[in-house]
Scaffold this motif. Structure first.
Motif, mmCIF file in Angstrom:
data_model
loop_
_atom_site.group_PDB
_atom_site.id
_atom_site.type_symbol
_atom_site.label_atom_id
_atom_site.label_comp_id
_atom_site.label_asym_id
_atom_site.label_seq_id
_atom_site.Cartn_x
_atom_site.Cartn_y
_atom_site.Cartn_z
ATOM 1 N N LYS A 199 -2.557 6.591 6.072
ATOM 2 C CA LYS A 199 -1.845 7.604 5.231
ATOM 3 C C LYS A 199 -2.451 7.705 3.934
ATOM 4 O O LYS A 199 -2.777 8.767 3.139
ATOM 5 N N LYS A 200 -2.877 6.348 3.346
ATOM 6 C CA LYS A 200 -3.564 6.399 2.006
ATOM 7 C C LYS A 200 -4.816 7.028 2.065
ATOM 8 O O LYS A 200 -5.316 7.888 1.149
ATOM 9 N N PHE A 241 2.262 9.770 0.092
ATOM 10 C CA PHE A 241 1.463 9.074 1.258
ATOM 11 C C PHE A 241 0.713 7.979 0.449
ATOM 12 O O PHE A 241 0.560 6.945 1.222
ATOM 13 N N GLY A 245 2.190 4.597 1.881
ATOM 14 C CA GLY A 245 1.220 4.061 2.545
ATOM 15 C C GLY A 245 1.103 2.585 2.200
ATOM 16 O O GLY A 245 0.897 1.738 2.974
ATOM 17 N N ALA A 405 -0.296 17.399 5.393
ATOM 18 C CA ALA A 405 0.661 16.412 4.662
ATOM 19 C C ALA A 405 2.138 16.678 4.776
ATOM 20 O O ALA A 405 2.923 15.927 5.192
ATOM 21 N N ALA A 415 6.482 5.561 9.448
ATOM 22 C CA ALA A 415 5.502 4.690 9.989
ATOM 23 C C ALA A 415 6.204 3.648 10.781
ATOM 24 O O ALA A 415 5.747 3.190 11.703
#
Length: 456
Positions: A199-200, A241, A245, A405, A415
């Protein structure tokens, strides 16, 4: 060291896991002291000069708690909380206050320019939560090792989540690798770490290429209409994110060591009201603001006028917590006013169609995020003018990454939910390993971005 760095992923984390397993296997009484040492080493890696501050804050607050246990005088707790806030104010808000005083007095005062210790807001709030509950008779006494680990546990010391002592202290007494589901928890921890990194690295960092140039241009006095819209749409997803993340990584890393941390995000961009948004966004901070500020100021127990005042002031202080700047304060005030409007709307018995509620909520959040991201009111105003069409023409909007996104944030599961829905299987392990390898190549090729919330 960053969670998304080679130093952490290929050196610190593997060594820490091996040492932790050895302690758990051969000398369980050393497991918690080892985690404390590892946490302090992790913190010192950033800047060893701030390690004494963290250690002193732990020792002083723990000593106050012990003294309170022997002689329960509320003045001890009030004094400790005041000192914690004073230290936070000195490092984080002194120059802000000096600048405001200079503007009021028409003078130029020399700022202190103190470096901001990483994580000071988060470990200060952890102290305050425990001391407040101790004064109220809800929290017991803990030994120094357990208290130090509660404050400094390295997955969450720098940027949360904000963890209540009730959520973590009992886990320190467990033998995590003797649990029947130990292997499954470890595997899900690795998957959470990988998903958070993805995500990052694959969504949050690329969006910065849409956001940063626009706000830099706005700070210089001019930004194109297209760049302003691109930045205004991209930043809500970039910060989501980036921070979610980080949280996924923190939860995954903690799970590798047998600790379950609370979730911090629950698909906030699906919210259909501002109240719903704050129940889904940075949930541990929202919970702290509700329980230790809003309710402390009276909450909804003493009439509508006080409820609205408490709500507005809570969000204003929440804005100030995010940054030492008037733009953050106004951002918090805007959300406070929006939440108050929601209270009045519900009190009047009015209803909002779901689609209209979602549209208004996302638009409000995205537009107020301009204040959050801009370096000054002038820069924010430049962005707002461009959003209204009062700006030069520029290149067309690059929408594909923003659309991806939005799709992941609004349609996909969190997640935590995604990882726990996956059945244990060989193909899941192989896929996770492949994604992790690709992330390693990506980290090696690109600039390694810090996490946005480290500045808070």
């Amino acid at each position: 060291m960053l969670f998304n760095s080679f130093a952490f992923l290929l050196a610190f984390l593997p060594c820490a896991l091996v040492l932790h397993w050895m302690a758990e296997r051969f000398a369980p009484q050393w497991r918690l002291p080892l985690l404390v040492v590892l946490s302090l080493a992790f913190y010192a890696y950033w800047d060893w000069r701030f390690l004494p501050l963290l250690m002193a804050s732990i020792l002083i607050n723990w000593t106050v708690a012990r003294l309170f246990g022997h002689r329960p005088r509320h003045e001890l707790i009030y004094g400790a909380i005041a000192v914690n806030l004073l230290v936070l104010g000195l490092f984080k808000y002194a120059d802000f206050a000096i600048g405001l005083a200079g503007e009021v007095a028409g003078e130029t005062f020399t700022p202190l320019r103190l470096a901001l210790p990483l994580g000071i807001s988060f470990f200060t709030f952890h102290h305050i939560m425990y001391l407040t509950d101790l004064k109220a008779g809800r929290a017991p006494q803990f030994g120094l090792t357990r208290y130090a680990l509660y404050i400094a546990f390295f997955p969450q010391v720098l940027a949360g989540p904000l963890v209540r002592w009730t959520e973590i202290m009992h886990q320190f007494d467990e033998r995590p690798y003797l649990r029947p589901d130990a292997a499954e928890r470890f595997a899900r921890g690795l998957m959470l770490l990988t998903v958070g990194l993805a995500k990052k690295v694959f969504i949050g960092d690329p969006l910065s290429l849409y956001v940063n140039p626009a706000y830099e241009a706005a700070a210089n006095g001019a930004v194109s209409v297209q760049a302003a819209w691109q930045a205004a749409l991209a930043f809500p997803f970039q910060i989501y994110f980036d921070f979610s993340g980080y949280t996924d990584m923190a939860l995954g890393i903690a799970l590798l060591f047998g600790i379950v941390l609370p979730q911090n995000f629950e698909s906030p961009y699906r919210a259909t009201s501002l109240q719903d948004f704050w129940r889904r966004w940075h949930m541990t901070l929202s919970r702290f603001l509700r329980d230790y500020l809003y309710i402390g100021m009276g909450g909804n127990r003493y009439g509508l006028a006080l409820q609205l005042f408490a709500l507005f002031m809570t969000m204003t202080l929440g804005g100030l917590w995010h940054g030492a700047g008037l733009t953050f304060v106004v951002w918090g005030m805007a959300h406070g006013a929006g939440l108050c409007a929601g209270v009045l709307w519900r009190k009047a018995g009015l209803r909002m169609p779901t689609l209209a509620g979602w549209t208004l909520t996302f638009a409000f959040v995205a537009l107020t995020f301009v204040l959050f991201r801009a370096t000054s009111f002038d820069a924010a105003w430049t962005i707002y003018e461009a959003l209204l069409g009062f700006g030069p023409d520029g290149e067309r909007i690059k929408w594909r990454t923003i659309a991806l996104a939005a799709l992941v944030a609004m349609v996909g599961p969190t997640a935590w939910t995604f990882v726990h829905r996956l059945p244990p299987s060989r193909w899941v392990a192989v896929l996770t390993a492949l994604v992790f390898v690709v992330i390693m190549f990506k980290i090696g090729d690109d600039a390694n971005y810090e996490f946005i919330y480290f500045q808070f």
